[in-house]
Design a protein around this motif. Sequence first.
Motif, PDB file in Angstrom:
ATOM      1  N   SER A   1       0.821  -1.215   0.000  1.00 19.27           N
ATOM      2  CA  SER A   1       0.000   0.000   0.000  1.00 19.27           C
ATOM      3  C   SER A   1       0.859   1.272   0.000  1.00 19.27           C
ATOM      4  O   SER A   1       0.363   2.366  -0.235  1.00 19.27           O
ATOM      5  CB  SER A   1      -0.960   0.001   1.189  1.00 19.27           C
ATOM      6  N   ASN A   2       2.152   1.126   0.257  1.00 18.06           N
ATOM      7  CA  ASN A   2       3.064   2.279   0.241  1.00 18.06           C
ATOM      8  C   ASN A   2       3.783   2.435  -1.105  1.00 18.06           C
ATOM      9  O   ASN A   2       4.866   3.015  -1.167  1.00 18.06           O
ATOM     10  CB  ASN A   2       4.128   2.132   1.345  1.00 18.06           C
ATOM     11  N   ARG A   3       3.200   1.917  -2.153  1.00 17.49           N
ATOM     12  CA  ARG A   3       3.878   1.900  -3.460  1.00 17.49           C
ATOM     13  C   ARG A   3       4.386   3.266  -3.905  1.00 17.49           C
ATOM     14  O   ARG A   3       5.490   3.402  -4.412  1.00 17.49           O
ATOM     15  CB  ARG A   3       2.966   1.332  -4.539  1.00 17.49           C
ATOM     16  N   SER A   4       3.572   4.270  -3.706  1.00 13.60           N
ATOM     17  CA  SER A   4       3.999   5.587  -4.197  1.00 13.60           C
ATOM     18  C   SER A   4       5.193   6.101  -3.384  1.00 13.60           C
ATOM     19  O   SER A   4       6.089   6.752  -3.916  1.00 13.60           O
ATOM     20  CB  SER A   4       2.841   6.578  -4.170  1.00 13.60           C
ATOM     21  N   LYS A   5       5.205   5.792  -2.097  1.00 16.11           N
ATOM     22  CA  LYS A   5       6.360   6.195  -1.279  1.00 16.11           C
ATOM     23  C   LYS A   5       7.618   5.442  -1.708  1.00 16.11           C
ATOM     24  O   LYS A   5       8.715   5.984  -1.659  1.00 16.11           O
ATOM     25  CB  LYS A   5       6.076   5.918   0.206  1.00 16.11           C
ATOM     26  N   VAL A   6       7.442   4.204  -2.097  1.00 22.20           N
ATOM     27  CA  VAL A   6       8.591   3.428  -2.576  1.00 22.20           C
ATOM     28  C   VAL A   6       9.184   4.121  -3.803  1.00 22.20           C
ATOM     29  O   VAL A   6      10.407   4.277  -3.917  1.00 22.20           O
ATOM     30  CB  VAL A   6       8.205   1.965  -2.916  1.00 22.20           C
ATOM     31  N   GLU A   7       8.310   4.559  -4.684  1.00 19.59           N
ATOM     32  CA  GLU A   7       8.784   5.245  -5.893  1.00 19.59           C
ATOM     33  C   GLU A   7       9.564   6.514  -5.555  1.00 19.59           C
ATOM     34  O   GLU A   7      10.557   6.831  -6.206  1.00 19.59           O
ATOM     35  CB  GLU A   7       7.601   5.571  -6.822  1.00 19.59           C
ATOM     36  N   GLU A   8       9.114   7.207  -4.530  1.00 16.58           N
ATOM     37  CA  GLU A   8       9.850   8.410  -4.098  1.00 16.58           C
ATOM     38  C   GLU A   8      11.244   8.034  -3.594  1.00 16.58           C
ATOM     39  O   GLU A   8      12.233   8.700  -3.889  1.00 16.58           O
ATOM     40  CB  GLU A   8       9.091   9.131  -2.974  1.00 16.58           C
ATOM     41  N   THR A   9      11.308   6.966  -2.812  1.00 14.91           N
ATOM     42  CA  THR A   9      12.604   6.508  -2.298  1.00 14.91           C
ATOM     43  C   THR A   9      13.519   6.119  -3.451  1.00 14.91           C
ATOM     44  O   THR A   9      14.696   6.494  -3.493  1.00 14.91           O
ATOM     45  CB  THR A   9      12.414   5.298  -1.361  1.00 14.91           C
ATOM     46  N   VAL A  10      12.951   5.377  -4.396  1.00 16.95           N
ATOM     47  CA  VAL A  10      13.719   4.906  -5.549  1.00 16.95           C
ATOM     48  C   VAL A  10      14.277   6.094  -6.347  1.00 16.95           C
ATOM     49  O   VAL A  10      15.423   6.063  -6.810  1.00 16.95           O
ATOM     50  CB  VAL A  10      12.838   4.000  -6.443  1.00 16.95           C
ATOM     51  N   ALA A  11      13.480   7.134  -6.454  1.00 16.69           N
ATOM     52  CA  ALA A  11      13.913   8.305  -7.215  1.00 16.69           C
ATOM     53  C   ALA A  11      15.174   8.942  -6.623  1.00 16.69           C
ATOM     54  O   ALA A  11      15.936   9.599  -7.327  1.00 16.69           O
ATOM     55  CB  ALA A  11      12.776   9.333  -7.258  1.00 16.69           C
ATOM     56  N   GLY A  12      15.402   8.710  -5.336  1.00 18.31           N
ATOM     57  CA  GLY A  12      16.586   9.280  -4.688  1.00 18.31           C
ATOM     58  C   GLY A  12      17.795   8.367  -4.723  1.00 18.31           C
ATOM     59  O   GLY A  12      18.830   8.686  -4.121  1.00 18.31           O
ATOM     60  N   LEU A  13      17.673   7.229  -5.381  1.00 17.83           N
ATOM     61  CA  LEU A  13      18.789   6.276  -5.422  1.00 17.83           C
ATOM     62  C   LEU A  13      19.446   6.302  -6.794  1.00 17.83           C
ATOM     63  O   LEU A  13      18.810   5.951  -7.795  1.00 17.83           O
ATOM     64  CB  LEU A  13      18.282   4.857  -5.117  1.00 17.83           C
ATOM     65  N   PRO A  14      20.706   6.724  -6.860  1.00 20.60           N
ATOM     66  CA  PRO A  14      21.346   6.889  -8.171  1.00 20.60           C
ATOM     67  C   PRO A  14      21.517   5.568  -8.931  1.00 20.60           C
ATOM     68  O   PRO A  14      21.697   5.590 -10.142  1.00 20.60           O
ATOM     69  CB  PRO A  14      22.711   7.490  -7.815  1.00 20.60           C
ATOM     70  N   TYR A  15      21.457   4.461  -8.231  1.00 25.81           N
ATOM     71  CA  TYR A  15      21.755   3.196  -8.914  1.00 25.81           C
ATOM     72  C   TYR A  15      20.517   2.460  -9.427  1.00 25.81           C
ATOM     73  O   TYR A  15      20.639   1.403 -10.040  1.00 25.81           O
ATOM     74  CB  TYR A  15      22.592   2.284  -8.022  1.00 25.81           C
ATOM     75  N   VAL A  16      19.323   2.997  -9.128  1.00 28.74           N
ATOM     76  CA  VAL A  16      18.108   2.321  -9.596  1.00 28.74           C
ATOM     77  C   VAL A  16      17.490   3.120 -10.715  1.00 28.74           C
ATOM     78  O   VAL A  16      17.179   4.294 -10.552  1.00 28.74           O
ATOM     79  CB  VAL A  16      17.071   2.174  -8.461  1.00 28.74           C
ATOM     80  N   GLU A  17      17.341   2.470 -11.863  1.00 26.19           N
ATOM     81  CA  GLU A  17      16.642   3.133 -12.955  1.00 26.19           C
ATOM     82  C   GLU A  17      15.188   2.706 -12.900  1.00 26.19           C
ATOM     83  O   GLU A  17      14.896   1.567 -12.567  1.00 26.19           O
ATOM     84  CB  GLU A  17      17.261   2.734 -14.298  1.00 26.19           C
ATOM     85  N   GLY A  18      14.302   3.626 -13.161  1.00 27.40           N
ATOM     86  CA  GLY A  18      12.860   3.342 -13.102  1.00 27.40           C
ATOM     87  C   GLY A  18      12.530   2.026 -13.785  1.00 27.40           C
ATOM     88  O   GLY A  18      12.872   1.827 -14.948  1.00 27.40           O
ATOM     89  N   ASP A  19      11.889   1.153 -13.039  1.00 32.48           N
ATOM     90  CA  ASP A  19      11.613  -0.189 -13.552  1.00 32.48           C
ATOM     91  C   ASP A  19      10.341  -0.218 -14.373  1.00 32.48           C
ATOM     92  O   ASP A  19      10.277  -0.808 -15.423  1.00 32.48           O
ATOM     93  CB  ASP A  19      11.452  -1.168 -12.386  1.00 32.48           C
TER      94      ASP A  19
END
Lengths: 200, 486
Positions: free
Chosen positions: A181-199
């Motif tokens: 249920s926190n999917r959108s927050k996960v996306e925010e976290t991911v956006a701050g990680l230089p090593y993860v490209e949007g999946d």
Amino acid sequence: MAPENHITEVGGTGVPIPGDDIDTDQILPARFMKEVTFDNMADYLFYDARRDDDGFNDHPLNRFEGASIAVVNSNFGCGSSREHAPQAMMRWGVDGIVGESYAEIFRDNCKSLGIPAVTTDHETVTDLQEWIESNPDGEIDIDVENEAVTYGETTIDVEIDDAMKEALVEGIWDTTALMYSNRSKVEETVAGLPYVEGDD
Amino acid sequence: MSNGTLYDKVWEKHKVAELPSGQDQLFIGLHLVHEVTSPQAFGMLRERDLDVAYPNQTFATTDHIAPTEAEKRERPLTDEQSEEMLSALERNTSENGITFFGFESGKQGITHVVAPELGLSQPGMTVACGDSHTATHGAFGSIGVGIGTSQIRDVLATGCIAADKQKVRRINVEGELGEGVYAKDIILKIIQDLGVDGGVGHVYEYGGPAIEALDMEGRLAVCNMSIEGGARAGYINPDETTYEYLQGREYVPEGEAFEERKAYWESISSDEDAEYDDVVTVDADDIDPLITWGINPGQVIEITDSVPHPEDFEARTDREAAEQALDHMDIEPGQSMLGYDVDVAFLGTCTNGRVSDFEEAAKILEGNTVADGVRALAVPGSETVREECEARGIDETFINAGFQWRRAGCSMCLAMNDDSLEGDEVCASSSNRNFIGRQGSKEGRTVLMSPAMVAAAAVEGEVADAREYLSDDPAGSASGVGEAAD
């Protein structure tokens, strides 16, 4: 369904499993992990420890069939992360564990399965293990909410990890739905990680 | 509470939310999957009609059940259960768009060997795998945690785990290693000092001169056995050694992108004034090679010491464990482990299955042969390691000495394939666990040691001091960890 997820209290007869640093290789030997489901794991619980050359020995699990509360010593479940170990215990009938301490991954796995794993000191654990030996049909009750264990006329205070208690009592120990249920927050976290490209 | 450590920084970067239980929801940047602990998790996903949330952050290989004899890797595998597990993994990965390094890929091997050598494991990541040796990846300055199958389901479905932040213990390893003493000896020394449950509730940050002097393969061996010390994760701050190792590897960006990534890696290192929950010092100066004498990895001595008496231990628990160990190993207090008869020599695993491990062992095997009656297995940690060893001719040294040169897998570390101890055989093993039954026989006996010590034991047919084979070797490196694989 929801109320069934709340685990405030578990009880039943006990089984002592004495010994420190009992590792998950003993609880569930690796050769029995070659199955793609957990369905048969109860058959392999402490498989080697429970058997001698002539068959079943006097291992507590052979003497306390039908027990629901396992009573263990320190650093129980150390070693391999295999969830097969607590799965086997659960499927054998264990609904709750009283012990001196647990290895972290084992405790996490218990939480995932809704098995309360409470702790107390060495003397209290030993007393309880001896009590079970003399009272194989005696009821042991773990009150998760109030952090207490009752057996016979005795009630003892125990401790339970805060997160485990909260999760069990509130019925939120299955974390998948919660975190999903926190999917959108996960996306925010991911956006701050230089090593993860949007999946997606 | 810790502050300003790598652990704090990486945790903050990956923290999604605080959950009602008080735990944190932590994003996992690299999820490694193998055949044994994942099929049930994929099954749960199907039951709930959920997709894999981050397939591009997920990589799979097969290791636990992998046959290590070339002819037994033909499909279908002769062992039906193994075939079922492997087929399930192939199906689950292909249906969900997950990269799978199978036998034909040339990159198959133990997850904790494959991910580092492909450059998948990088500093500042969170890494999870349904395997307790995930701590290995901490060698790069990442947080690697072993998880159970329900947590694998969590990661597959949400990209996250629910986790408690741990305390951070800084372990300063002082001194310099002598010839014939390796990273494996350092971690065994740490476990000897701090115990098998000393790390419960903690992550270990390894540092100090003896750690900084290690190459990446040595650092991987140290972090790998964090869990044997009770610490779910252990890490080493990244430095030039780390960056040099990473440069040019398949999954590491190149050129300008590398420099940008490196800036992130540097930013997550522990600050000079970082605060730790506690700091301990372990003296590794001039330690002798360590080996286990018992049935847990904390029952360990330097090779020049004798097996302790149970009454030497203060804690009741340690005394009881010592008695059980003496009985199982069939040894007496006060005896030396030198000369303890060995039936099997096993070299490989996620602890010591990398090129430098085989290279160090080969120095001892050169011109020597495995003792009569000893079964000796060399099992590269990955197919990449195997090929590299073969390109350098290291395999020839093993084969000429009488070792079986195998294909990659977990093998006799936990005997889920055909490689197993029989009866009460004694195994000189470069693996990480000497638990009763671990190597496939409940009467089997495991003596943990470095790869060089395994080679010496193979040659002598008994536990021996590998340094005796190295003393005439002028090329022996002072750091004792050999040259980097790259």
